[in-house]
Design a protein around this motif. Structure first.
Motif, PDB file in Angstrom:
ATOM      1  N   UNK A  38       0.817  -1.214   0.000  1.00 38.37           N
ATOM      2  CA  UNK A  38       0.000   0.000   0.000  1.00 38.37           C
ATOM      3  C   UNK A  38       0.850   1.263   0.000  1.00 38.37           C
ATOM      4  N   UNK A  39       2.051   1.210  -0.574  1.00 37.99           N
ATOM      5  CA  UNK A  39       2.915   2.393  -0.568  1.00 37.99           C
ATOM      6  C   UNK A  39       2.525   3.410  -1.642  1.00 37.99           C
ATOM      7  N   UNK A  40       1.836   2.974  -2.668  1.00 37.27           N
ATOM      8  CA  UNK A  40       1.342   3.894  -3.700  1.00 37.27           C
ATOM      9  C   UNK A  40      -0.092   4.296  -3.369  1.00 37.27           C
ATOM     10  N   UNK A  41      -0.685   5.137  -4.200  1.00 37.13           N
ATOM     11  CA  UNK A  41      -2.048   5.595  -3.946  1.00 37.13           C
ATOM     12  C   UNK A  41      -3.034   4.436  -3.899  1.00 37.13           C
ATOM     13  N   UNK A  42      -2.887   3.491  -4.823  1.00 41.15           N
ATOM     14  CA  UNK A  42      -3.760   2.328  -4.873  1.00 41.15           C
ATOM     15  C   UNK A  42      -2.983   1.090  -4.449  1.00 41.15           C
ATOM     16  N   UNK A  43      -3.409   0.375  -3.394  1.00 43.52           N
ATOM     17  CA  UNK A  43      -2.730  -0.858  -2.999  1.00 43.52           C
ATOM     18  C   UNK A  43      -2.775  -1.887  -4.133  1.00 43.52           C
ATOM     19  N   UNK A  44      -1.701  -2.653  -4.254  1.00 43.16           N
ATOM     20  CA  UNK A  44      -1.588  -3.593  -5.365  1.00 43.16           C
ATOM     21  C   UNK A  44      -0.653  -4.728  -4.960  1.00 43.16           C
ATOM     22  N   UNK A  45      -0.832  -5.869  -5.586  1.00 38.79           N
ATOM     23  CA  UNK A  45       0.061  -6.998  -5.348  1.00 38.79           C
ATOM     24  C   UNK A  45       1.359  -6.752  -6.106  1.00 38.79           C
ATOM     25  N   UNK A  46       2.484  -6.805  -5.372  1.00 39.87           N
ATOM     26  CA  UNK A  46       3.800  -6.586  -5.960  1.00 39.87           C
ATOM     27  C   UNK A  46       4.770  -7.657  -5.479  1.00 39.87           C
ATOM     28  N   UNK A  47       5.784  -7.870  -6.263  1.00 40.02           N
ATOM     29  CA  UNK A  47       6.905  -8.680  -5.812  1.00 40.02           C
ATOM     30  C   UNK A  47       8.004  -7.693  -5.430  1.00 40.02           C
TER      31      UNK A  47
END
Length: 170
Positions: free
Chosen positions: A125-134
């Motif tokens: 959740x470090x960007x505006x929209x939370x997203x699944x990241x590696x």
């Protein structure tokens, strides 16, 4: 009108000194009220802290997110642990996620090309929209690599225990 042209109506007297303060005395200092800054870490207790470089896998390659302090923070009310990393100098959040106990998430593995790095998948959740990241984190010493693994696994086990009462309530 030329501001440099001499005008008979606006002649400067012989006693004029540009170094002396005039009628519009400007002090050069503003007084601003002290404003408390909220970081989002007020309800958290720091469990562990590391110096590291963070990368994120995007567009088929590892892209550098920044260098800074990576922290494991334990919420004082829920007792759950999250990972937070801010970029040096700017303070921008470059990683912020719970260590969740869910299939496919938060399982550490070593990066094949770098022995001082760990990778894992998370819901960041470090960007505006939370997203699944590696994400990938790289350390300068082998000791820090092992210490990070230990702290990450402790956080995973802690959150696993803290999640069990929630399942029982459902």
């Amino acid at each position: 009108m030329d501001p440099h042209a001499e005008d008979d109506d606006q002649q400067v007297g012989e006693d004029y000194d540009p170094e002396q303060p005039g009628d519009n005395d400007f002090q050069g200092q503003a007084t601003l009220p002290q404003v408390p800054v909220k970081t989002g870490e007020e309800d958290d207790e720091e469990v562990a802290k590391f110096r590291a470089k963070m990368y994120r896998f995007a567009d088929g390659q590892w892209k550098e997110r920044g260098v800074g302090d990576l922290k494991f923070l334990k919420n004082k009310q829920t007792q759950k642990i999250r990972l937070l990393m801010r970029q040096d100098k700017t303070g921008k959040v470059i990683a912020n996620h719970m260590i969740i106990v869910q299939e496919g998430f938060c399982k550490l593995s070593q990066l094949k090309t770098a022995e001082k790095s760990w990778i894992w998948t998370c819901y960041d959740a470090s960007d505006e929209q939370p997203k699944v990241w590696q994400l990938c984190v790289r350390f300068t010493s082998a000791d820090e690599v092992e210490r990070f693994k230990t702290e990450f696994e402790k956080a995973y086990e802690n959150n696993k225990v803290e999640a069990e009462p929630e399942k029982k309530q459902e």
